[in-house]
Design an enzyme around this catalytic site. Structure first.
Site, PDB file in Angstrom:
ATOM      1  N   SER A 128     -72.409 -19.319 -54.823  1.00 41.18           N
ATOM      2  CA  SER A 128     -71.293 -19.961 -54.119  1.00 41.18           C
ATOM      3  C   SER A 128     -70.938 -19.222 -52.844  1.00 41.18           C
ATOM      4  O   SER A 128     -70.337 -19.808 -51.943  1.00 41.18           O
ATOM      5  CB  SER A 128     -70.032 -19.941 -54.987  1.00 41.18           C
ATOM      6  OG  SER A 128     -70.257 -20.582 -56.196  1.00 41.18           O
ATOM      7  N   HIS A 149     -76.953 -25.262 -53.006  1.00 44.64           N
ATOM      8  CA  HIS A 149     -75.630 -25.119 -53.627  1.00 44.64           C
ATOM      9  C   HIS A 149     -75.112 -26.465 -54.109  1.00 44.64           C
ATOM     10  O   HIS A 149     -74.716 -27.319 -53.311  1.00 44.64           O
ATOM     11  CB  HIS A 149     -74.658 -24.484 -52.614  1.00 44.64           C
ATOM     12  CG  HIS A 149     -73.332 -24.154 -53.207  1.00 44.64           C
ATOM     13  ND1 HIS A 149     -72.139 -24.365 -52.549  1.00 44.64           N
ATOM     14  CD2 HIS A 149     -72.994 -23.635 -54.412  1.00 44.64           C
ATOM     15  CE1 HIS A 149     -71.137 -23.991 -53.324  1.00 44.64           C
ATOM     16  NE2 HIS A 149     -71.628 -23.549 -54.454  1.00 44.64           N
ATOM     17  N   GLU A 161     -75.252 -28.244 -50.504  1.00 44.30           N
ATOM     18  CA  GLU A 161     -75.400 -27.450 -49.284  1.00 44.30           C
ATOM     19  C   GLU A 161     -76.775 -26.792 -49.337  1.00 44.30           C
ATOM     20  O   GLU A 161     -77.094 -26.101 -50.315  1.00 44.30           O
ATOM     21  CB  GLU A 161     -74.294 -26.393 -49.197  1.00 44.30           C
ATOM     22  CG  GLU A 161     -72.913 -27.000 -48.929  1.00 44.30           C
ATOM     23  CD  GLU A 161     -71.764 -25.988 -48.971  1.00 44.30           C
ATOM     24  OE1 GLU A 161     -70.898 -26.038 -48.104  1.00 44.30           O
ATOM     25  OE2 GLU A 161     -71.725 -25.152 -49.903  1.00 44.30           O
ATOM     26  N   ASN A 199     -66.698 -23.610 -49.779  1.00 51.77           N
ATOM     27  CA  ASN A 199     -65.889 -22.528 -50.340  1.00 51.77           C
ATOM     28  C   ASN A 199     -65.152 -21.729 -49.274  1.00 51.77           C
ATOM     29  O   ASN A 199     -64.081 -21.177 -49.536  1.00 51.77           O
ATOM     30  CB  ASN A 199     -66.738 -21.617 -51.225  1.00 51.77           C
ATOM     31  CG  ASN A 199     -66.999 -22.274 -52.570  1.00 51.77           C
ATOM     32  OD1 ASN A 199     -66.145 -22.989 -53.088  1.00 51.77           O
ATOM     33  ND2 ASN A 199     -68.181 -22.080 -53.126  1.00 51.77           N
TER      34      ASN A 199
HETATM   35  P1  NAD Z   1     -71.867 -19.471 -66.090  1.00 51.27           P
HETATM   36  O1  NAD Z   1     -71.323 -18.143 -66.441  1.00 51.27           O
HETATM   37  O2  NAD Z   1     -71.292 -20.691 -66.724  1.00 51.27           O
HETATM   38  O3  NAD Z   1     -73.469 -19.506 -66.408  1.00 51.27           O
HETATM   39  C1  NAD Z   1     -74.340 -18.469 -66.088  1.00 51.27           C
HETATM   40  C2  NAD Z   1     -75.432 -18.440 -67.151  1.00 51.27           C
HETATM   41  O4  NAD Z   1     -76.472 -17.568 -66.715  1.00 51.27           O
HETATM   42  C3  NAD Z   1     -74.947 -17.909 -68.503  1.00 51.27           C
HETATM   43  O5  NAD Z   1     -75.231 -18.886 -69.487  1.00 51.27           O
HETATM   44  C4  NAD Z   1     -75.756 -16.632 -68.709  1.00 51.27           C
HETATM   45  O6  NAD Z   1     -76.133 -16.416 -70.060  1.00 51.27           O
HETATM   46  C5  NAD Z   1     -76.979 -16.895 -67.862  1.00 51.27           C
HETATM   47  N1  NAD Z   1     -77.666 -15.695 -67.396  1.00 51.27           N
HETATM   48  C6  NAD Z   1     -77.151 -14.518 -67.002  1.00 51.27           C
HETATM   49  N2  NAD Z   1     -78.133 -13.686 -66.595  1.00 51.27           N
HETATM   50  C7  NAD Z   1     -79.285 -14.356 -66.754  1.00 51.27           C
HETATM   51  C8  NAD Z   1     -80.660 -14.030 -66.527  1.00 51.27           C
HETATM   52  N3  NAD Z   1     -80.993 -12.863 -66.008  1.00 51.27           N
HETATM   53  N4  NAD Z   1     -81.582 -14.954 -66.827  1.00 51.27           N
HETATM   54  C9  NAD Z   1     -81.242 -16.164 -67.323  1.00 51.27           C
HETATM   55  N5  NAD Z   1     -79.960 -16.534 -67.556  1.00 51.27           N
HETATM   56  C10 NAD Z   1     -79.004 -15.635 -67.263  1.00 51.27           C
HETATM   57  O7  NAD Z   1     -71.796 -19.557 -64.503  1.00 51.27           O
HETATM   58  P2  NAD Z   1     -71.762 -20.860 -63.581  1.00 51.27           P
HETATM   59  O8  NAD Z   1     -70.337 -21.267 -63.345  1.00 51.27           O
HETATM   60  O9  NAD Z   1     -72.750 -21.850 -64.078  1.00 51.27           O
HETATM   61  O10 NAD Z   1     -72.260 -20.228 -62.188  1.00 51.27           O
HETATM   62  C11 NAD Z   1     -73.612 -19.938 -61.973  1.00 51.27           C
HETATM   63  C12 NAD Z   1     -73.839 -19.802 -60.468  1.00 51.27           C
HETATM   64  O11 NAD Z   1     -73.485 -21.038 -59.840  1.00 51.27           O
HETATM   65  C13 NAD Z   1     -72.994 -18.727 -59.803  1.00 51.27           C
HETATM   66  O12 NAD Z   1     -73.731 -18.145 -58.744  1.00 51.27           O
HETATM   67  C14 NAD Z   1     -71.807 -19.526 -59.252  1.00 51.27           C
HETATM   68  O13 NAD Z   1     -71.186 -18.916 -58.139  1.00 51.27           O
HETATM   69  C15 NAD Z   1     -72.497 -20.810 -58.840  1.00 51.27           C
HETATM   70  N6  NAD Z   1     -71.622 -21.999 -58.787  1.00 51.27           N
HETATM   71  C16 NAD Z   1     -70.602 -22.177 -59.686  1.00 51.27           C
HETATM   72  C17 NAD Z   1     -69.793 -23.314 -59.589  1.00 51.27           C
HETATM   73  C18 NAD Z   1     -68.654 -23.556 -60.570  1.00 51.27           C
HETATM   74  O14 NAD Z   1     -67.811 -24.453 -60.323  1.00 51.27           O
HETATM   75  N7  NAD Z   1     -68.571 -22.832 -61.663  1.00 51.27           N
HETATM   76  C19 NAD Z   1     -70.048 -24.278 -58.591  1.00 51.27           C
HETATM   77  C20 NAD Z   1     -71.124 -24.078 -57.709  1.00 51.27           C
HETATM   78  C21 NAD Z   1     -71.893 -22.919 -57.799  1.00 51.27           C
END
Ligand code: NAD
Length: 510
Positions: A128, A149, A161, A199
């Site tokens: 993000s 993104h 994005e 963001n």
């Molecule tokens: P989340 O915590 O829900 O999911 C992350 C997952 O990654 C977890 O299930 C974890 O077990 C897994 N993980 C951790 N290390 C790992 C590895 N080395 N190999 C494989 N799996 C691994 O997080 P999220 O909200 O899905 O966010 C993930 C990414 O997306 C972040 O970079 C976040 O900034 C971005 N993002 C989030 C949102 C949102 O609204 N939450 C929106 C857009 C982008």
């Protein structure tokens, strides 16, 4: 994929790493497009959780009639869950990383991908806000690393994005842009800058809402209502903070602060306190709101509707309609306060304090300022009821009771320039113009990004044009004068448009 331009049809096998909130949605989206997906997690238990989330989402699509049973089974058959990264990415044309927003985790993973992926595979991150240049810097082929993104929930939100670093090959960005369109999304191409478009504009606005709450400008409900009723947003900022997760919001603000400095991204102390208390929002059961139990509606007893209201009319007729509405419910309306007057109404202007009009009216303890915000589409507007700090304790309750009696959609704000809606919206318009001024994105792309990524009914530049640049500048000037915060100084380009009387989205393509 060894030479020439890669078409979306060449991307047949995609590895999605991290099956959390975002990764499970991305895996579903890609598999629904007919591509094979390797769904990768750290261990079996996270893999099971991620696949359960994906199953549930597909089941919802079936129950809503958007997908047949057979199609769901075909989608699932294309997804190969695994907790073995090397095996999962070996045959991938594209890898999409969606693991937690921590640089050390992402860099370690990309170093492994460098070893395990084909040399021509594209490596995309769903970060993000983190520097994609830094993530790419640790790989042998940074030309094939870019940002992709998605927005939450990935199968639904239309925006993607596509982020290029200085090292990203144009073909890599081109392929991801065409692929996004092929997935049914609207891609917006940008370069690597903290927070990208959405963001970088959303987080300071959310942070500002927390500032308004912690400085007692309004209640959390009224801050949220100002945004939903006044701006037509799908949810208010405090509700949205709880949905995104307060820890994630704090992390993104820290990245923005590191990159841009100034005062706009300095996180509100209350945000840190809630994170320290592990009140992360919806996912932990409590944040700005408590999701574990229904909070009982506040009962303030019978509403003390005043029998006589003094309404100081303006020559431009701004309060004439209000006078008619009050009289229509049997409350007597007089032009100047008398001994019987329970409430004095003056017109409020977000550029000025109500206090001066309150003192001029002679009954400062009973004064409420009213500012109507017009919303398009024939929807009922928002009334901001503005109370100087010198008003009597019961004045807010009287004003709220009167608003309820005549059916106004009202919020109560302290008497600070910008009140609620203009304070939140105009500061964001200023940020959007700064982004355009910096040459980062065009008004049309910024509007598209905020509409498709955050559900805005109109983009910030469309709203700014409707409000008028000169008006926005004068409210920002008043906010700056009242707070001393340089973040509210109108950016030079906004001041130029105000002087010239120009619109940002005028002409073809804005
Ligand atoms: P989340 O915590 O829900 O999911 C992350 C997952 O990654 C977890 O299930 C974890 O077990 C897994 N993980 C951790 N290390 C790992 C590895 N080395 N190999 C494989 N799996 C691994 O997080 P999220 O909200 O899905 O966010 C993930 C990414 O997306 C972040 O970079 C976040 O900034 C971005 N993002 C989030 C949102 C949102 O609204 N939450 C929106 C857009 C982008």
């Amino acid at each position: 994929m060894t030479s020439g331009v890669t078409q979306p049809t060449d991307i047949r096998e995609v590895a999605v790493i991290g099956l959390g909130l975002m990764g499970s949605g991305i895996a579903e989206l890609v598999a629904r497009s007919g591509r094979r997906v390797s769904a990768i997690e750290v261990d079996r238990s996270f893999l099971d959780q991620g696949m359960a989330r994906l199953h549930a989402s597909l089941d919802r699509a079936v129950s809503r009639g958007k997908l047949t049973d057979t199609a769901r089974d075909e989608v699932l058959a294309r997804i190969r869950p695994t907790d073995n990264v090397a095996a999962g990415v070996g045959g991938a044309d594209l890898v999409i990383e969606a693991i937690p927003e921590r640089m050390e985790l992402k860099r370690a993973l990309f170093a492994r991908l460098d070893e395990a992926c084909r040399a021509d595979a594209i490596l995309a991150t769903n970060t993000s806000s983190l520097s994609i240049t830094e993530i790419a810097g640790g790989t042998r082929y940074p030309a094939r690393v870019a940002g992709l993104h998605f927005f939450n929930p990935a199968p639904v939100m239309k925006l993607v994005e596509v982020i290029s670093t200085v090292l990203t090959a144009p073909e890599t960005a081109g392929t991801l842009t065409r692929l996004s369109a092929d997935l049914g999304k609207t891609p917006v191409a940008v370069t690597d800058r903290a927070g990208f478009i959405v963001n970088a504009l959303l987080l300071p606005y959310l942070n500002h809402a927390i500032h308004l709450l912690e400085t007692a400008q309004a209640t959390r409900e009224d801050i949220d209502k100002a945004a939903t009723v006044g701006l037509g947003l799908p949810m208010g900022p405090l509700t949205l903070l709880d949905l995104i997760g307060l820890d994630t919001c704090l992390a993104v603000l820290e990245t923005l602060q590191d990159e841009f400095g100034g005062t706009r991204y300095v996180h509100a102390p209350l945000l840190r306190k809630l994170c320290d208390a592990r009140l992360f929002g919806r996912k932990s059961g409590r944040g700005f709101y408590d999701y574990r139990r229904q909070s009982p509606a506040a009962d303030h007893g019978p509403s003390p509707v005043p029998g006589e209201v003094a309404l100081i009319r303006e020559r431009n007729g701004r309060l004439d309609e209000l006078a008619g509405q009050i009289a229509a419910v049997g409350i007597s309306v007089v032009p100047q306060p008398s001994g019987q007057t329970g409430l004095v109404i003056v017109a409020a202007d977000p550029r000025h304090r109500v206090l001066d009009a309150a003192l001029a009216a002679g009954h400062p303890a009973d004064v409420v300022g009213v500012h109507f915000v017009e919303v398009g589409d024939g929807k009922p507007g928002l009334a901001e009821l503005v109370l100087p700090d010198v008003t009597a304790a019961g004045t807010a309750a009287k004003a709220a009771a009167l608003a309820a009696r005549i059916g106004l959609n009202a919020v109560i704000s302290r008497d600070r320039p910008g009140f609620l809606l203009e304070a939140l919206a105009y500061a964001q318009f200023n940020d959007a113009v700064r982004m355009f001024q910096d040459g980062y994105a065009s008004p049309a792309d910024i509007d598209t990004a905020m509409m498709l990524g955050c559900g805005y009914p109109r983009g910030p530049f469309q709203m700014l044009d409707e409000a008028g640049a000169a008006n926005v500048v004068s409210v920002l000037d008043a906010m700056h004068a009242a707070t001393g915060d340089p973040a509210f100084t109108p950016v030079p380009l906004l001041a130029e448009y105000a002087t010239a009387g120009s619109r940002f989205r005028a002409g073809t393509g804005g």
